[in-house]
Design a protein around this motif. Structure first.
Motif, mmCIF file in Angstrom:
data_model
loop_
_atom_site.group_PDB
_atom_site.id
_atom_site.type_symbol
_atom_site.label_atom_id
_atom_site.label_comp_id
_atom_site.label_asym_id
_atom_site.label_seq_id
_atom_site.Cartn_x
_atom_site.Cartn_y
_atom_site.Cartn_z
ATOM 1 N N GLU A 164 37.491 76.820 -3.522
ATOM 2 C CA GLU A 164 38.231 76.157 -4.741
ATOM 3 C C GLU A 164 39.294 75.091 -4.365
ATOM 4 O O GLU A 164 39.105 74.108 -5.031
ATOM 5 N N SER A 165 39.943 75.464 -3.325
ATOM 6 C CA SER A 165 40.772 74.374 -2.667
ATOM 7 C C SER A 165 40.070 73.209 -2.220
ATOM 8 O O SER A 165 40.562 71.937 -2.284
ATOM 9 N N GLU A 166 38.984 73.403 -1.752
ATOM 10 C CA GLU A 166 37.966 72.312 -1.172
ATOM 11 C C GLU A 166 37.362 71.474 -2.054
ATOM 12 O O GLU A 166 37.487 70.258 -2.206
ATOM 13 N N ASN A 169 38.674 71.254 -5.386
ATOM 14 C CA ASN A 169 39.767 70.552 -5.989
ATOM 15 C C ASN A 169 40.786 70.734 -5.220
ATOM 16 O O ASN A 169 41.999 71.008 -5.574
ATOM 17 N N PRO A 170 41.052 69.665 -4.123
ATOM 18 C CA PRO A 170 42.266 69.435 -3.366
ATOM 19 C C PRO A 170 43.357 68.981 -4.185
ATOM 20 O O PRO A 170 43.279 68.113 -5.025
ATOM 21 N N LYS A 171 44.453 69.322 -3.781
ATOM 22 C CA LYS A 171 45.693 68.906 -4.486
ATOM 23 C C LYS A 171 46.406 67.532 -3.645
ATOM 24 O O LYS A 171 46.030 67.423 -2.610
ATOM 25 N N GLU A 204 38.997 81.419 -2.877
ATOM 26 C CA GLU A 204 40.259 80.460 -2.891
ATOM 27 C C GLU A 204 39.928 79.304 -2.009
ATOM 28 O O GLU A 204 40.481 78.273 -2.451
#
Length: 240
Positions: free
Chosen positions: A234-236, A238-240, A231
């Motif tokens: 994934e955040s790294e 595809n940062p929001k 998780e």
């Protein structure tokens, strides 16, 4: 590197580097004179007027524009609550790991790799063993693990000798897995990258093991379960 840190600390108490002018050549000359064994990778103005950013390996230092003071620490953008130094350190770590090369690591590959991480490990570390005991879970999450050795007891210790023996084994992956289960690898020696691993870990300021480093150079100190790590990766990616 210890010498650099020592000089940085002394600088805070008034000792200065012999730099006559605030420009890149003068700063490089100052380091060449005071610390000839140190290789500077880059010198450029920092976000603060009058302060230069000096990159040395996987470390970043700051030098005043009059060349008198060298500072060690992180530069924080207070308004944005952003660690500017850490962002740049990520890139220097990434470059250092790429320079070392995957052929000097022990790699566990999933069928389909979605993410790649570097793990500084100690064969005798409890949480390192826990992480490796769950290797199938990391593989299932598509996480490729690239191991580097960081025996916390230092060079010549039992953990260090085990690391060398594992590296010199015919099947490094199998030997590492067996050692992580508590087995003692057959004593062997050969050309190995263990000292390079340890030096890099020290430059990354490793405080313990396991130490996880992402493809972007972000550090996660300590053990992380496979799902939680996936998780974070994934955040790294595809940062929001």
């Amino acid at each position: 590197m210890k010498k650099i840190i020592k000089i940085a600390a002394l600088s805070l108490f008034g000792l200065t580097l012999p730099v006559a002018h605030a420009d890149e050549n003068a700063i490089r000359q100052a380091f060449s004179t005071s610390m000839p064994e140190v290789k500077i990778d880059s010198v450029k103005p920092s976000e603060i007027k009058g302060l230069y950013e000096v990159a040395i390996g996987a470390n970043i230092f700051y030098v005043s524009d009059d060349g008198k003071y060298l500072l060690q620490g992180h530069l924080i953008d207070v308004a944005k609550r952003t660690d500017l130094t850490e962002e740049k350190l990520g890139n220097t770590r990434k470059q250092a790991l790429e320079k070392l090369g995957q052929d000097k690591m022990i790699v566990f590959k999933p069928k389909i790799a979605k993410y790649k991480i570097y793990v500084f490990t100690d064969i005798d570390c409890g949480y390192c063993r826990k992480l490796h005991s769950e290797i199938d879970q990391y593989m299932a999450q598509g996480i490729q693990i690239q191991y580097l050795f960081f025996p916390r007891a230092g060079k010549g210790s039992d953990s260090y000798n085990k690391a060398v023996s594992v590296w010199c084994s015919e099947d490094r992956n199998a030997a590492l897995t067996e050692a992580k289960k508590g087995g003692t690898p057959a004593a062997k020696t050969c050309d190995n990258p263990v000292d390079e691993h340890m030096q890099l870990g020290a430059e990354f300021e490793a405080r313990g093991t396991p130490m996880i480093v992402t493809e972007k150079g972000t550090i996660y100190p300590g053990y992380m379960p496979a799902k939680q790590l996936a998780e974070a990766l994934e955040s790294e990616a595809n940062p929001k």
